[in-house]
Scaffold this active site. Structure first.
Site, PDB file in Angstrom:
ATOM      1  N   ASP A 150       0.859  -1.180   0.000  1.00  0.00           N
ATOM      2  CA  ASP A 150       0.000   0.000   0.000  1.00  0.00           C
ATOM      3  C   ASP A 150       0.901   1.239   0.000  1.00  0.00           C
ATOM      4  OD1 ASP A 150      -1.757  -2.110   0.558  1.00  0.00           O
ATOM      5  OD2 ASP A 150      -3.057  -0.856   1.781  1.00  0.00           O
ATOM      6  N   LYS A 162      -6.906   3.263  -3.387  1.00  0.00           N
ATOM      7  CA  LYS A 162      -7.340   3.262  -1.984  1.00  0.00           C
ATOM      8  C   LYS A 162      -7.621   4.696  -1.560  1.00  0.00           C
ATOM      9  CE  LYS A 162      -5.482   1.967   2.592  1.00  0.00           C
ATOM     10  NZ  LYS A 162      -4.329   1.334   3.291  1.00  0.00           N
ATOM     11  N   LYS A 197     -10.236   0.070  -2.579  1.00  0.00           N
ATOM     12  CA  LYS A 197     -10.118  -0.165  -1.141  1.00  0.00           C
ATOM     13  C   LYS A 197     -10.439   1.108  -0.367  1.00  0.00           C
ATOM     14  CE  LYS A 197      -6.834  -1.508   2.509  1.00  0.00           C
ATOM     15  NZ  LYS A 197      -5.459  -1.987   2.807  1.00  0.00           N
TER      16      LYS A 197
END
Length: 318
Positions: A157, A220, A256
């Site tokens: 991430d 995300k 996400k």
């Protein structure tokens, strides 16, 4: 297994002349927030689906090997065995989508999952590239990715360069993300946009498109550390960008949301949005993840109520 997005060459036409109807976006988002969600056995089915999409997360300054081990055990056994049996599942048949930790705790997480014989079923995700600010030299950020992958992380991430986004330097952002993607190797890359710090919804859309052009496998919403995290309005803009990118290229990129997702009802709302705006495939952990630390506890509480007819006392759920 999550599929890789190969990305495309930087195409400025995809981010030029972006016009968003703020009134329509807010209206559509409010419909998801206020509608009656699914009930009874249908709700439980959605909640069990949500569990498989959770990146069970600990990102605290006082993380230790022991609390990472507990996190990994909970990800491997998210619902009490007796409750699962009543629902027709075998132990360890239902697991979380991944565990997410800081880079220095990746080896602890990988070791714990290996000891539970779950390392091939539950991936280790790690935040990197100077999380949460990203205000580090590019060389440092790339090196952090490589070290984290070497320790056993199969999902990274990363945080984008918000300065580049705010200044409209989209080619710089693209070039940096391309290098990060290369540094990830076989690991999947999730790009954290930090939507609460991008200033406008137009920037949210453009950052989403640039990240996907550069080859990110997931976009995300946030680090969870900003003042504004996963909101339905920002998410709707990102999801529409996902859909546009798929229509243009044929590549499916995951989504996400993270930050502030704490209740079972929240999980159902997010799954509903993914199904209605995209399709069924975007409600599986191949293309949808929920970044959360407290959400699983409330989902287990609701499952307990469905099975037993009452809510559990605090000591009855781990």
């Amino acid at each position: 297994m999550v599929s890789h997005n190969p990305g495309i060459n930087f195409d400025e036409k995809l981010i030029n002349n972006v016009n968003l109807n703020l009134t329509a976006i807010k209206k559509r988002a409010s419909e998801y927030a206020t509608r009656r969600t699914v009930k009874k056995e249908h709700q439980v089915a959605w909640l069990l689906r949500a569990i498989t999409c959770i990146d069970l997360t600990t990102l605290s300054g006082d993380d230790t090997e022991s609390n990472v081990q507990k996190l990994c055990y909970k990800a491997s056994n998210p619902i009490r065995a007796d409750l699962l049996k009543e629902l027709g599942f075998q132990p360890k048949e239902l697991t979380c989508g991944a565990v997410c930790v800081y880079p220095s705790r990746v080896s602890d997480a990988f070791g714990a999952l290996s000891s539970f014989k779950m390392n091939e079923k539950i991936p280790v995700a790690a935040v990197a590239t100077g999380f949460p600010s990203g205000q580090y030299h590019l060389e440092t950020r790339l090196r952090e990715i490589k070290l984290t992958v070497a320790d056993g992380a199969s999902e990274i991430d990363i945080v984008i360069n918000r300065t580049a986004a705010l200044q409209g330097n989209w080619k710089l952002l693209y070039d940096e993300l391309k290098q990060m993607k290369e540094a990830c190797g076989n690991a999947h890359m999730k790009s954290i946009l930090a939507v609460g710090e991008l200033g406008t919804l137009e920037n949210v859309y453009k950052a989403s498109m640039v990240a996907m052009m550069a080859g990110t496998d997931f976009i995300k919403t946030s680090t969870g550390k900003e003042g504004v995290n996963a909101t339905l309005v920002n998410a709707l803009v990102m999801i529409r960008a996902l859909r546009d990118f798929y229509w243009i290229t044929g590549y499916k990129v995951g989504f996400k949301p993270a930050g502030g997702i704490r209740t079972a009802k929240d999980a159902c709302v997010w799954l509903t949005m993914m199904k209605e705006e995209l399709d069924e495939e975007w409600t599986t952990n191949k293309l949808f993840r929920l970044g959360a630390s407290a959400l699983l506890g409330d989902i287990e509480r609701q499952v307990y109520h469905y099975v037993t007819g009452r809510y559990a006392a605090a000591y009855e759920l781990p």
